[in-house]
Design a protein around this motif. Sequence first.
Motif, PDB file in Angstrom:
ATOM      1  N   VAL A 104       0.832  -1.208   0.000  1.00  0.00           N
ATOM      2  CA  VAL A 104       0.000   0.000   0.000  1.00  0.00           C
ATOM      3  C   VAL A 104       0.864   1.254   0.000  1.00  0.00           C
ATOM      4  O   VAL A 104       0.426   2.333  -0.419  1.00  0.00           O
ATOM      5  CB  VAL A 104      -0.970  -0.028   1.202  1.00  0.00           C
ATOM      6  N   GLN A 105       2.098   1.138   0.443  1.00  0.00           N
ATOM      7  CA  GLN A 105       2.997   2.298   0.477  1.00  0.00           C
ATOM      8  C   GLN A 105       3.298   2.842  -0.916  1.00  0.00           C
ATOM      9  O   GLN A 105       3.693   4.007  -1.055  1.00  0.00           O
ATOM     10  CB  GLN A 105       4.314   1.920   1.166  1.00  0.00           C
ATOM     11  N   ILE A 106       3.160   2.027  -1.955  1.00  0.00           N
ATOM     12  CA  ILE A 106       3.469   2.494  -3.308  1.00  0.00           C
ATOM     13  C   ILE A 106       2.208   2.693  -4.131  1.00  0.00           C
ATOM     14  O   ILE A 106       2.279   2.864  -5.351  1.00  0.00           O
ATOM     15  CB  ILE A 106       4.407   1.494  -4.031  1.00  0.00           C
ATOM     16  N   ILE A 107       1.055   2.713  -3.486  1.00  0.00           N
ATOM     17  CA  ILE A 107      -0.213   2.749  -4.206  1.00  0.00           C
ATOM     18  C   ILE A 107      -0.329   3.990  -5.093  1.00  0.00           C
ATOM     19  O   ILE A 107      -0.948   3.969  -6.144  1.00  0.00           O
ATOM     20  CB  ILE A 107      -1.393   2.660  -3.212  1.00  0.00           C
ATOM     21  N   HIS A 108       0.283   5.101  -4.652  1.00  0.00           N
ATOM     22  CA  HIS A 108       0.191   6.337  -5.430  1.00  0.00           C
ATOM     23  C   HIS A 108       1.414   6.560  -6.323  1.00  0.00           C
ATOM     24  O   HIS A 108       1.443   7.516  -7.092  1.00  0.00           O
ATOM     25  CB  HIS A 108       0.028   7.530  -4.492  1.00  0.00           C
ATOM     26  N   LYS A 109       2.418   5.699  -6.222  1.00  0.00           N
ATOM     27  CA  LYS A 109       3.605   5.837  -7.062  1.00  0.00           C
ATOM     28  C   LYS A 109       3.574   4.899  -8.256  1.00  0.00           C
ATOM     29  O   LYS A 109       3.994   5.259  -9.354  1.00  0.00           O
ATOM     30  CB  LYS A 109       4.877   5.560  -6.240  1.00  0.00           C
ATOM     31  N   ALA A 110       3.118   3.693  -8.052  1.00  0.00           N
ATOM     32  CA  ALA A 110       3.188   2.672  -9.096  1.00  0.00           C
ATOM     33  C   ALA A 110       2.089   2.873 -10.137  1.00  0.00           C
ATOM     34  O   ALA A 110       0.977   3.293  -9.822  1.00  0.00           O
ATOM     35  CB  ALA A 110       3.074   1.285  -8.483  1.00  0.00           C
ATOM     36  N   ALA A 111       2.420   2.571 -11.396  1.00  0.00           N
ATOM     37  CA  ALA A 111       1.404   2.553 -12.447  1.00  0.00           C
ATOM     38  C   ALA A 111       0.594   1.263 -12.367  1.00  0.00           C
ATOM     39  O   ALA A 111      -0.594   1.230 -12.710  1.00  0.00           O
ATOM     40  CB  ALA A 111       2.060   2.679 -13.815  1.00  0.00           C
ATOM     41  N   GLY A 112       1.246   0.186 -11.924  1.00  0.00           N
ATOM     42  CA  GLY A 112       0.596  -1.107 -11.786  1.00  0.00           C
ATOM     43  C   GLY A 112       1.514  -2.056 -11.045  1.00  0.00           C
ATOM     44  O   GLY A 112       2.692  -1.743 -10.815  1.00  0.00           O
ATOM     45  N   VAL A 113       0.984  -3.197 -10.663  1.00  0.00           N
ATOM     46  CA  VAL A 113       1.765  -4.198  -9.936  1.00  0.00           C
ATOM     47  C   VAL A 113       1.589  -5.551 -10.617  1.00  0.00           C
ATOM     48  O   VAL A 113       0.465  -5.946 -10.953  1.00  0.00           O
ATOM     49  CB  VAL A 113       1.335  -4.295  -8.455  1.00  0.00           C
ATOM     50  N   ILE A 114       2.720  -6.242 -10.805  1.00  0.00           N
ATOM     51  CA  ILE A 114       2.731  -7.609 -11.331  1.00  0.00           C
ATOM     52  C   ILE A 114       3.399  -8.482 -10.279  1.00  0.00           C
ATOM     53  O   ILE A 114       4.449  -8.119  -9.747  1.00  0.00           O
ATOM     54  CB  ILE A 114       3.523  -7.681 -12.653  1.00  0.00           C
ATOM     55  N   ALA A 115       2.792  -9.610  -9.962  1.00  0.00           N
ATOM     56  CA  ALA A 115       3.330 -10.451  -8.886  1.00  0.00           C
ATOM     57  C   ALA A 115       3.406 -11.902  -9.322  1.00  0.00           C
ATOM     58  O   ALA A 115       2.551 -12.396 -10.060  1.00  0.00           O
ATOM     59  CB  ALA A 115       2.479 -10.320  -7.631  1.00  0.00           C
ATOM     60  N   GLU A 116       4.443 -12.567  -8.825  1.00  0.00           N
ATOM     61  CA  GLU A 116       4.593 -13.988  -9.110  1.00  0.00           C
ATOM     62  C   GLU A 116       3.503 -14.792  -8.417  1.00  0.00           C
ATOM     63  O   GLU A 116       3.022 -15.795  -8.934  1.00  0.00           O
ATOM     64  CB  GLU A 116       5.975 -14.455  -8.645  1.00  0.00           C
ATOM     65  N   GLN A 117       3.119 -14.369  -7.209  1.00  0.00           N
ATOM     66  CA  GLN A 117       2.118 -15.080  -6.432  1.00  0.00           C
ATOM     67  C   GLN A 117       1.054 -14.083  -5.982  1.00  0.00           C
ATOM     68  O   GLN A 117       1.208 -12.884  -6.119  1.00  0.00           O
ATOM     69  CB  GLN A 117       2.753 -15.748  -5.202  1.00  0.00           C
ATOM     70  N   GLY A 118      -0.019 -14.604  -5.352  1.00  0.00           N
ATOM     71  CA  GLY A 118      -1.049 -13.735  -4.795  1.00  0.00           C
ATOM     72  C   GLY A 118      -2.409 -14.070  -5.357  1.00  0.00           C
ATOM     73  O   GLY A 118      -2.544 -14.836  -6.322  1.00  0.00           O
ATOM     74  N   GLY A 119      -3.436 -13.481  -4.744  1.00  0.00           N
ATOM     75  CA  GLY A 119      -4.811 -13.732  -5.164  1.00  0.00           C
ATOM     76  C   GLY A 119      -5.645 -12.472  -5.074  1.00  0.00           C
ATOM     77  O   GLY A 119      -5.303 -11.520  -4.384  1.00  0.00           O
ATOM     78  N   LYS A 120      -6.783 -12.480  -5.757  1.00  0.00           N
ATOM     79  CA  LYS A 120      -7.619 -11.286  -5.802  1.00  0.00           C
ATOM     80  C   LYS A 120      -8.386 -11.056  -4.508  1.00  0.00           C
ATOM     81  O   LYS A 120      -8.969  -9.997  -4.319  1.00  0.00           O
ATOM     82  CB  LYS A 120      -8.590 -11.377  -6.978  1.00  0.00           C
ATOM     83  N   ALA A 121      -8.378 -12.039  -3.588  1.00  0.00           N
ATOM     84  CA  ALA A 121      -9.063 -11.856  -2.308  1.00  0.00           C
ATOM     85  C   ALA A 121      -8.134 -11.301  -1.235  1.00  0.00           C
ATOM     86  O   ALA A 121      -8.545 -11.172  -0.090  1.00  0.00           O
ATOM     87  CB  ALA A 121      -9.657 -13.186  -1.837  1.00  0.00           C
ATOM     88  N   SER A 122      -6.908 -10.954  -1.592  1.00  0.00           N
ATOM     89  CA  SER A 122      -5.962 -10.461  -0.592  1.00  0.00           C
ATOM     90  C   SER A 122      -6.284  -9.026  -0.211  1.00  0.00           C
ATOM     91  O   SER A 122      -6.988  -8.308  -0.924  1.00  0.00           O
ATOM     92  CB  SER A 122      -4.535 -10.539  -1.128  1.00  0.00           C
ATOM     93  N   HIS A 123      -5.743  -8.594   0.931  1.00  0.00           N
ATOM     94  CA  HIS A 123      -5.977  -7.228   1.393  1.00  0.00           C
ATOM     95  C   HIS A 123      -5.461  -6.214   0.380  1.00  0.00           C
ATOM     96  O   HIS A 123      -6.140  -5.229   0.061  1.00  0.00           O
ATOM     97  CB  HIS A 123      -5.288  -6.999   2.741  1.00  0.00           C
ATOM     98  N   PHE A 124      -4.253  -6.419  -0.122  1.00  0.00           N
ATOM     99  CA  PHE A 124      -3.706  -5.430  -1.046  1.00  0.00           C
ATOM    100  C   PHE A 124      -4.506  -5.378  -2.338  1.00  0.00           C
ATOM    101  O   PHE A 124      -4.708  -4.300  -2.910  1.00  0.00           O
ATOM    102  CB  PHE A 124      -2.237  -5.720  -1.362  1.00  0.00           C
ATOM    103  N   ALA A 125      -4.955  -6.527  -2.833  1.00  0.00           N
ATOM    104  CA  ALA A 125      -5.765  -6.526  -4.052  1.00  0.00           C
ATOM    105  C   ALA A 125      -7.019  -5.693  -3.860  1.00  0.00           C
ATOM    106  O   ALA A 125      -7.438  -4.945  -4.752  1.00  0.00           O
ATOM    107  CB  ALA A 125      -6.125  -7.961  -4.445  1.00  0.00           C
ATOM    108  N   SER A 126      -7.615  -5.794  -2.683  1.00  0.00           N
ATOM    109  CA  SER A 126      -8.815  -5.015  -2.398  1.00  0.00           C
ATOM    110  C   SER A 126      -8.508  -3.524  -2.385  1.00  0.00           C
ATOM    111  O   SER A 126      -9.235  -2.710  -2.948  1.00  0.00           O
ATOM    112  CB  SER A 126      -9.403  -5.445  -1.045  1.00  0.00           C
ATOM    113  N   VAL A 127      -7.394  -3.155  -1.741  1.00  0.00           N
ATOM    114  CA  VAL A 127      -7.002  -1.746  -1.712  1.00  0.00           C
ATOM    115  C   VAL A 127      -6.697  -1.261  -3.131  1.00  0.00           C
ATOM    116  O   VAL A 127      -7.059  -0.146  -3.513  1.00  0.00           O
ATOM    117  CB  VAL A 127      -5.779  -1.548  -0.793  1.00  0.00           C
ATOM    118  N   ALA A 128      -6.027  -2.085  -3.915  1.00  0.00           N
ATOM    119  CA  ALA A 128      -5.712  -1.706  -5.296  1.00  0.00           C
ATOM    120  C   ALA A 128      -6.978  -1.452  -6.095  1.00  0.00           C
ATOM    121  O   ALA A 128      -7.051  -0.488  -6.877  1.00  0.00           O
ATOM    122  CB  ALA A 128      -4.870  -2.803  -5.954  1.00  0.00           C
TER     123      ALA A 128
END
Length: 862
Positions: free
Chosen positions: A507-531
Amino acid sequence: MALASIKRWAERVFTPDEAIRRQFSLFQELLHEDKLCLKTITRLEEIGRKPILVDWSRVELLTRHLLDRMDRLADRLQCMAPEDYPGLAPACGQVREEIEALLGQERWRPERPYALHLEKDPATESPHEIMGGKAQGLAQIIARTDIPVPPAMVLTTNAYQRFLEANGLRKMIRKKLLTLDLRRPERLERIAAQIREAIQQGDVPEDMAEDVEAALDRLSSLTQTLPEGNGKASSELLFAVRSSALAEDGDASFAGQYTTRLNVSRQDFWTAYKDVLAGKFSTKTLTYRLHYGLSDVQTAMAALVLPMIQAKTSGVVYSRDPLDLCKGSCLVISAVAGAGSRLVDGSAVPDTFLVSRKNPAHFLAKQAAPEQNNPPLPSLGEQLCLDDSSATSLARWGLELEEVFGRPQDIEWTQDHSGGLMVLQSRPIHASGSEESEESNLPTATDPADRTTPQPSDHVASILDVGTPASTGVASGRVHRITSESDLDAVPQGAVVLAPGIPPSLVQIIHKAAGVIAEQGGKASHFASVAREFGLPVIVGLGSGAAALEQERLVTMDAHRGVIYDGEVQELLQWQKKQRAKPPTPFQRQMAPLLQRVASLSLTDPEADTFTPEHCHSVHDVVRFVHEHGTREMFSLMDTKARGMRRGKPLESEIPIVMHVLDLGEGLHAGAENERALTLEHVRSGPMLAVWSGLTDKDVAWSEGLLHLDWERFDQVSGGIFSLKSSLLSSYALLAHRYAHLLLRFGYHFAVLDTMAGERADENYIQFRFKGGGGADEKKNWRLEMIQAVLQAFDFQVQIREDLLEAKCARQDQQRTELRLNVLGYLLGRTPLLDMALESRDHAVRLAEEMRTKWNQAEERS
């Protein structure tokens, strides 16, 4: 709560091992509810933000299930620590109350009155909830003006509910509506037809029929006062039965969506009434209602009954020009000869009058309808079908009704053959453009989704097309790879961040990044929700394919399809720009305040002073708070005195460590309960085996003859009395199949490890604490800095305070979690007595680099 605390204390004192097992069982239940909560939050976000146009009953059902799960989740934490979270229940109650207010309460009143006459009496003041929009508008005209209207009655929404109840239709309709989804038009058509058929075959209950028949008798007698010919054909009374649903003629007009039956005889009245009720479930009406995010309850159907007027002229008055061609200075009157249905269904072109709002007797323009190819109506002897005096009266009424209702009005009127004018309906004007143009923009049952990204031209090369969208959108930028939380500060503005996973710290880079690509993770995660909340595109699940994305490579990510393209793809970026320029749909506007209370996340930093129940403003906040503190409760499950280990069994191994093991359930293989001592072959716990693999790595050299236990405590209390293998001095492990809690004693320092490593990445975590030592403070600090450097390279968040190091990582898949447990085990095997052996900080840095290299290579191989 006091009783729960006493029970917990007694359990810890008299049956501590059972207390530990109970605590673990509560924690498993907590994780289960956490998973279900995040899954439901994600589903609601998908529905609201794509959007997926479903019946509002499904939104309500999902939301109420979520609220129940939130309460169960909070209850599990409070059972784990009855006195520690007094503010949690009030916080949940406040969140529930605010969400329930947004959902509204179902109004179910299958009771009298079933019929009301619209007159200047208290009945006219009956609530909108039983009269519906059209009847309520007419009732207000009767109550607050002297504008003539025909005699009228309304079959209330109570009558509609009574009809459904008598025919057992309520549950059937609700069940079918729950499955509606405008992405499946064939299902929509089928369900609509099934509900309409069930209504049309229903029987009118006797008590309702008696009341309505009596009201029809009275309406018939009142119709006799109308000029000759009105309401009669061959001496038979005829009626218009019109829809008057809740929400109709309000913020959503429903213009032309519902059913009207004209020239209805008394004999055919009930058939016409059931047709009006069934019209609530036509394909076009359901599509319109779903587009607005209105529930079936919010659109309960009343029916307005009027005598048929033998119209000489009919039409519509707009109290303000909806196209604003005369800059707010005129009213617009449209008039056709005969019935007004010819105007509203588009089969006749009207005569048009532009009338001054300042002086209704002054006409700014008049325009006769052009000649039509249709057979002409009988000549009225005039070029225009409405005389100036009548037009002026209608204009005055238009201004009066605009003042009565407080907004510009769309007014339906008719004129009988004696010249008498009457108003049949008044409703708000809804758009700066015509109503028809507004409705033409609504999605239909057969429209494809208009938010699917275009397929780029053939010359555009995709790098990867195996990702899973976690937050939709399109973004372009240069790849910036990070490997741990310590890299976040260096993320450049506008980068496409490539990360191993998507922990909440991103979440610290939410306003800096254009987008995020991850090797792992799911759409039900906390960060995915914030994104999703902030509109940041995220693609997850690339696995080893992420190696194709070199540092600084320019890419475009399509997080609708999960595809990453080489270079900057202007087709996609222009499409995204156009999408963001679109205003939210009415359904999205309806969902927005609900999602704010459900999915927004303000509790992002567990170390902040605001990470408290009092600052939980959404369900997501509660879930985040409970998950964080649930894992903390497990982390502090036992103290250094090892209470609860009296039934633990000693573990015999090839390394010189004294350890006792307590099985929490499936942590040991079957038959181990019969053994006096355990070996590693008895251990089933995956996390324990992963740690042990690191402890016994070939590069770990254990000193022969040096037994690792709590030397400090032994010095303080033993006096040579205690056995060196006493559970009071030993390390211990609490094990389940996918869980392990370890306290490891190495001379004058100890480590605590609490971890879950199973098939669900969103449940996996590692919490680690390392404290103490027998060396000089400077050397102890070097050792901690070495451990910190290694752990940060493997996604751990690390804090050091004096001689205490705390680290955690979460939401990695099972393989990555177990590898990080290998690393921890290896570190623990390499660090005993290192605080005495380190020669300098540079020495510690070299060792850290050696360890990072070793395990980075292991990860690459895996």
